[in-house]
Design an enzyme around this catalytic site. Structure first.
Site, PDB file in Angstrom:
ATOM      1  N   CYS A  16       0.815  -1.223   0.000  1.00 49.26           N
ATOM      2  CA  CYS A  16       0.000   0.000   0.000  1.00 49.26           C
ATOM      3  C   CYS A  16       0.844   1.267   0.000  1.00 49.26           C
ATOM      4  O   CYS A  16       0.323   2.364  -0.089  1.00 49.26           O
ATOM      5  CB  CYS A  16      -0.938   0.004   1.200  1.00 49.26           C
ATOM      6  SG  CYS A  16      -0.084  -0.058   2.767  1.00 49.26           S
ATOM      7  N   ASP A  36       2.629   2.514   2.484  1.00 47.54           N
ATOM      8  CA  ASP A  36       2.763   3.187   3.778  1.00 47.54           C
ATOM      9  C   ASP A  36       4.158   2.947   4.355  1.00 47.54           C
ATOM     10  O   ASP A  36       4.677   1.839   4.306  1.00 47.54           O
ATOM     11  CB  ASP A  36       1.732   2.653   4.786  1.00 47.54           C
ATOM     12  CG  ASP A  36       0.305   3.032   4.417  1.00 47.54           C
ATOM     13  OD1 ASP A  36       0.135   3.978   3.634  1.00 47.54           O
ATOM     14  OD2 ASP A  36      -0.633   2.387   4.919  1.00 47.54           O
ATOM     15  N   CYS A  68      -1.799   6.695   4.473  1.00 48.32           N
ATOM     16  CA  CYS A  68      -3.184   7.128   4.564  1.00 48.32           C
ATOM     17  C   CYS A  68      -3.521   7.597   5.977  1.00 48.32           C
ATOM     18  O   CYS A  68      -2.718   7.462   6.907  1.00 48.32           O
ATOM     19  CB  CYS A  68      -4.106   5.974   4.164  1.00 48.32           C
ATOM     20  SG  CYS A  68      -4.040   4.585   5.307  1.00 48.32           S
ATOM     21  N   CYS A 109      -2.696  -1.194   8.658  1.00 43.44           N
ATOM     22  CA  CYS A 109      -2.130   0.028   9.245  1.00 43.44           C
ATOM     23  C   CYS A 109      -1.794  -0.188  10.716  1.00 43.44           C
ATOM     24  O   CYS A 109      -0.750   0.243  11.197  1.00 43.44           O
ATOM     25  CB  CYS A 109      -3.115   1.187   9.109  1.00 43.44           C
ATOM     26  SG  CYS A 109      -3.457   1.638   7.389  1.00 43.44           S
TER      27      CYS A 109
END
Length: 138
Positions: A39, A41, A65, A108
């Site tokens: 993603c 991150d 995000c 996350c």
């Protein structure tokens, strides 16, 4: 609205706690840098530990995000005041539950748990730099 972000995520995203850096060269500072290529991150989390093994400060920088930023912000809040061993018990599921993360954003919270573990591993290595050398020889 099905895609609305939980208010906890929005709060930590709009008012992130403990953003910034500590001196990564300091003997009592542990730095963890983790990323999730899937993603994009990237999370840097640092802890400052006092002579009694208690985390007295924590900082983060996250590229990602809102849920990734919120997860790392919450992680720094939670580790402060804990001992190194107590901080290692923080689980991604606890972070996800506190922030009401949807299943698609669970990675996350996993990143935040990994960042805590990486920072504490770096700190421990600095306390006993010979340990790694002796383990390599064994």
């Amino acid at each position: 609205v099905g895609d609305a972000m939980p208010w906890q995520v929005v709060d930590h995203y709009e008012n992130p706690r403990n953003v910034g850096s500590l001196d990564r060269k300091a003997k009592n500072v542990g730095t963890g840098l983790v990323g999730a290529p899937a993603c994009g991150d990237v999370m840097k989390l640092q802890v400052e530990v006092d002579e009694n093994g208690k985390i007295i400060d924590a900082r983060f920088k996250t590229f990602g995000c809102g849920s990734a930023i919120a997860s790392s912000s919450l992680a720094t809040e939670w580790v402060k005041g804990k001992t190194v061993d107590e901080a290692l018990k923080i689980k991604n599921t606890d972070i996800a539950k506190e922030l009401c993360l949807p299943p698609v954003k669970l990675h996350c919270s996993m990143l935040a748990e990994d960042a805590i573990k990486a920072a504490l591993a770096d700190y421990k290595l600095k306390q006993d730099p010979n340990k790694e050398e002796s383990e390599k020889k064994a």
